[in-house]
Design a protein around this motif. Structure first.
Motif, PDB file in Angstrom:
ATOM      1  N   SER A 210      -1.179  -0.550  -7.705  1.00  9.63           N
ATOM      2  CA  SER A 210      -0.472   0.326  -8.627  1.00  9.63           C
ATOM      3  C   SER A 210      -1.336   0.604  -9.850  1.00  9.63           C
ATOM      4  O   SER A 210      -2.073  -0.286 -10.304  1.00  9.63           O
TER       5      SER A 210
ATOM      6  N   PHE B 277      -0.247   4.005  -7.894  1.00  7.82           N
ATOM      7  CA  PHE B 277      -0.684   4.532  -6.610  1.00  7.82           C
ATOM      8  C   PHE B 277      -1.004   6.024  -6.741  1.00  7.82           C
ATOM      9  O   PHE B 277      -0.173   6.820  -7.180  1.00  7.82           O
TER      10      PHE B 277
ATOM     11  N   THR C  21      -5.355   6.038   1.365  1.00 11.94           N
ATOM     12  CA  THR C  21      -4.414   4.957   1.064  1.00 11.94           C
ATOM     13  C   THR C  21      -4.843   4.238  -0.208  1.00 11.94           C
ATOM     14  O   THR C  21      -6.044   4.029  -0.448  1.00 11.94           O
ATOM     15  N   ASP C  22      -3.872   3.889  -1.048  1.00  8.71           N
ATOM     16  CA  ASP C  22      -4.123   3.133  -2.273  1.00  8.71           C
ATOM     17  C   ASP C  22      -3.317   1.839  -2.192  1.00  8.71           C
ATOM     18  O   ASP C  22      -2.117   1.855  -1.910  1.00  8.71           O
ATOM     19  N   SER C  23      -3.997   0.701  -2.425  1.00  2.01           N
ATOM     20  CA  SER C  23      -3.334  -0.600  -2.268  1.00  2.01           C
ATOM     21  C   SER C  23      -2.992  -1.259  -3.592  1.00  2.01           C
ATOM     22  O   SER C  23      -2.609  -2.424  -3.627  1.00  2.01           O
TER      23      SER C  23
ATOM     24  N   SER D 227       0.839  -1.204   0.000  1.00  3.30           N
ATOM     25  CA  SER D 227       0.000   0.000   0.000  1.00  3.30           C
ATOM     26  C   SER D 227       0.866   1.242   0.000  1.00  3.30           C
ATOM     27  O   SER D 227       2.044   1.206   0.382  1.00  3.30           O
TER      28      SER D 227
END
Length: 786
Positions: free
Chosen positions: A141, A143, A137-139, A125
């Motif tokens: 790609s 991102f 939050t980005d988990s 993440s």
């Protein structure tokens, strides 16, 4: 405020030194598989181990929000144990952050993206932060995070990548500016934010001003585009091209090709001092290259004073009250384009001693420009029990830097002007509002004369802009430290000490005697010099000695400390009545300094206050029940013993004791006003103090003294020094930056009258200072070369 630590003095010093030596000698890789990743919100105690950016660290004492990479080494809170290696089986990921630009307009949606990879696994993440607060939050790609409807302000963006084994890395900081949605500038510059002073610009930032678009140049010191002494408004004055590049004229739209007028305030001068009740005659020069000026309006602190529709443009501001004011002029041309002048600051004061302007007994509290769990409060809502409100904090633009900055937290104040209005409101109530520098997270390193100039110029700008009554010194961590061979607090040799003093003297020379100067050192930096003089121990003593005669209050932090020696050579622990009395009397009696036969001189009674946390949550240690503190105060002030282990040298007490300080006003509110209610009532019940104001300088006798002439001078100056008994005296010539130009006398001076001439023909015209140190006396004399 506060770097929190606890240490058994000698044992912990040995442990820190041993750990440092081991780190230097052994470069083995460390198994980090069981070590948690350091976080800014985590609380760590001595011997706790963490990993950060693929390096293992061990805490030497209590700490929070002190980055291990920036705070490790000898005398620092963290010790590096080495890189995480094959024993841990995991390498931390790499991450960098980016946006489509660095300048935006309020209400825009900003896409923040990050590039992240992991050499021995996968990135689980990426979390995105603004000013330390989590955005999202980005988990997966690629991102990214879409930050919508962004308010105006300056933001520091970071991204933290976490891999599949829990290791994490934080990117370098990306600074962006979100401007208010106005197209201003005199032409049609829609789509490019208007220039504002202190706009947080970095190389590449574009702004509109006076009908043109400019780009901040790629200089290492982007302060040239911001609010430092070297900052320039694009398109204005003779030197703006040092900081900005002209990109293009603003084209199209209703603004057409009309150019905005030029305007500047010609009187009063910036930083002028004015006596209360005076009339201030404001004059402005205004012109328009493609039309005519229809009017000039004059403002103070954003409030309209009046207008003038014909040259010469003037306004007479009558019966000016005590305070600090920012004056601006806005010129309007025949096509309604406007330009705002640079601000000119004036100070209106009665020129009195700062301690006469303070109450007989003083309550000092720190106000948070951030929320650390205590909650926030606007200045206008601060209890009237406080006499001095210290704003925490002005900090360096980069950790370990010398250029200072301060911006009100936009989570507390919707605009800078709202904050300024609240400062003015408190001052109208008779309160003193100071800007405090440093704190736990604001490490300042002033290593040379250029740093000293940057520090002083940026602090003077901050003080003038917000109208602060003075400055509080709250340097912690490695901001002040004594190097090898630095053994005499009267003549410091360590650069961070020498040049900090120079910077402070430059600041003080810009203000009158009513400028309020205070200090809140930790015990190790002051009383710690009794047994050890080196590193952080005793590191404040040269500063306090140099500035002692200008110091209104010193309130040492009687908390976050280990056992400290009193004058009876017994070690006393924080949180006890003995600790308050022993540490307080040490400053009132003076004390010998390890390695130096000359004793550090005592402070006046009216200069002393005691600093304590407002609640158990406000500090890592040292919270003391008010009943215990009152017992200590009864003994320290009245001589009424509580039967403790420490015995006052002055058995009758010190009736001139000035007051109490706390970290903080916010924690006091959080804890039900225990501190302010108890100590306000206690102090107010004390009889009038016996201290009298006047010089703190040693009584040198009827004939002792220094005369200088002629003043102003041209090519030579005569010094006449009268000494009633043999002793050591220092005389030095300094420039306006606080830099020593020439040592005129240093060493044992025999009894008698000593006359000397020194040639000044090589000096440039301007202001100079002679500094004299004579025992406990430190005095500065102004000289003018014509």
């Amino acid at each position: 405020m506060k770097t929190l630590y606890s240490f058994d003095r000698k044992a912990n010093i040995l442990l820190i030194l041993l750990s440092f030596l081991i780190t230097q000698l052994v470069q083995a890789q460390v198994d980090c598989s069981s070590l948690p990743v350091w976080t800014s919100s985590g609380v760590y105690t001595g011997d706790t181990r963490v990993q950060y950016n693929n390096v293992a660290y061990e805490a030497n004492w209590w700490t929070q929000n002190e980055n291990p990479a920036s705070n490790s080494g000898q005398w620092q809170v963290w010790t590096s144990l080495g890189t995480c290696g094959t024993g841990g089986g995991n390498s931390a990921p790499t991450v960098s952050i980016n946006t489509t630009g660095t300048s935006f307009t309020e209400g825009e949606n900003i896409t923040i993206s990050a590039s992240a990879s992991d050499s021995d696994g996968t990135v689980a993440s990426v979390s995105f932060y603004q000013n330390g607060s989590l955005l999202g939050t980005d988990s997966s790609s690629p991102f990214s995070y879409s930050w919508t409807n962004v308010a105006a302000g300056n933001y520091s963006l970071t991204a933290t990548a976490t891999d599949n084994d829990g290791a994490s890395t934080t990117s370098s900081t990306l600074a962006i500016t979100v401007q208010s949605d106005n197209t201003g500038g005199g032409g049609d510059c829609e789509g490019t934010a208007s220039y504002v002073e202190n706009g947080g610009y970095s190389p590449g930032s574009e702004v509109s001003n006076n009908g043109n678009i400019y780009q901040c140049r790629d200089y290492p010191n982007s302060g040239w585009c911001n609010g430092s002494a070297w900052a320039y408004e694009p398109g204005t004055g003779a030197h703006w091209q040092d900081a900005w590049t002209l990109v293009s004229e603003c084209g199209g739209g209703t603004g057409g090709d009309n150019l905005a007028p030029d305007v500047s305030i010609t009187s009063p001068s910036n930083g002028a001092s004015v006596t209360p009740g005076s009339t201030v005659n404001i004059e402005a020069s205004a012109s328009d290259s493609d039309g005519s000026v229809t009017k000039v309006a004059f403002y103070q602190n954003g409030n309209l004073l009046g207008e003038d529709t014909s040259a010469p443009y003037t306004y007479s501001w009558t019966s000016v009250a005590i305070g600090s004011y920012a004056i601006t002029a806005i010129a309007t041309d025949n096509e309604s384009a406007t330009t705002t002048s640079s601000q000119v600051y004036i100070n209106v004061s009665d020129g009195g001693n700062p301690n006469t302007a303070l109450p007989d007994r003083v309550m000092v509290g720190y106000w948070h420009n951030f929320d650390n769990g205590s909650g926030v409060v606007k200045l206008r809502d601060v209890s009237d029990k406080w006499d001095v409100i210290n704003i925490a904090f002005a900090e360096p633009t980069t950790q370990g830097g010398a250029s200072m900055t301060f911006t009100p937290d936009n989570a507390i104040y919707s605009s800078t002007q709202e904050f300024k209005n609240d400062v003015a409101y408190l001052k109208s109530q008779g309160k003193k509002v100071l800007i405090s520098i440093g704190g736990a997270n604001g490490t300042i390193h002033i290593e040379n004369a250029a740093n000293a100039q940057s520090f002083s110029s940026t602090m003077i700008n901050i003080i003038n802009e917000y109208g602060f009554d003075g400055l509080d010194i709250d340097l912690e961590g490695s901001s002040l430290s004594l190097g090898a061979g630095d053994t005499d607090f009267r003549f410091p040799a360590s650069p961070r000490v020498v040049y900090f003093i120079q910077g402070m003297e430059t600041i003080l020379n810009n203000y009158g005697s009513d400028f309020v100067l205070t200090a809140a050192p930790e015990t190790a930096y002051v009383q710690g010099g009794y047994s050890t003089y080196g590193g952080i121990f005793g590191a404040y003593l040269p500063v306090l000695y140099a500035l002692k005669d200008r110091m209104a209050l010193i309130h040492v932090q009687h908390y976050n400390t280990g056992c400290m020696l009193g004058l009876d050579n017994q070690c006393y622990s924080q949180g006890t009545a003995d600790f308050q009395v022993a540490m307080g009397e040490m400053l009132l009696q003076g004390f010998s300094v390890a390695g130096n036969p000359t004793a550090f001189p005592p402070f006046r009674e009216d200069q002393l206050a005691i600093g304590l946390p407002a609640s158990p949550s406000a500090a890592g240690g040292g919270y003391t029940n008010p009943n215990t503190v009152k017992q200590a105060l009864d003994y320290l002030i009245k001589g009424i013993s509580y039967g403790g282990n420490y015995t006052l040298i002055n058995s009758g007490g010190y009736s001139g004791f000035r007051g109490m300080m706390t970290w903080s006003i916010n924690w006091d509110i959080n804890f039900g006003y225990e501190f302010s209610n108890n100590y306000r009532a206690y102090l107010d019940a004390l009889p009038s103090s016996r201290w009298t104001l006047g010089t703190t300088q040693k009584d040198l006798g009827l004939h002792d003294g220094l005369t200088i002439g002629p003043n102003p001078f041209v090519n030579q100056v005569k010094l006449t020094l009268t000494v009633s008994e043999e002793r050591e005296i220092y005389l030095g010539l300094y420039n306006q930056l606080g830099q020593e130009i020439k040592v005129l006398r240093k060493g044992i001076t025999a009894k008698g009258i000593h006359e000397s001439m020194f040639n000044t023909s090589e000096l440039n015209t301007g202001m100079y200072f002679i500094r004299m140190i004579d025992g406990e006396k430190s005095e500065t004399f102004k000289l003018l070369k014509e």
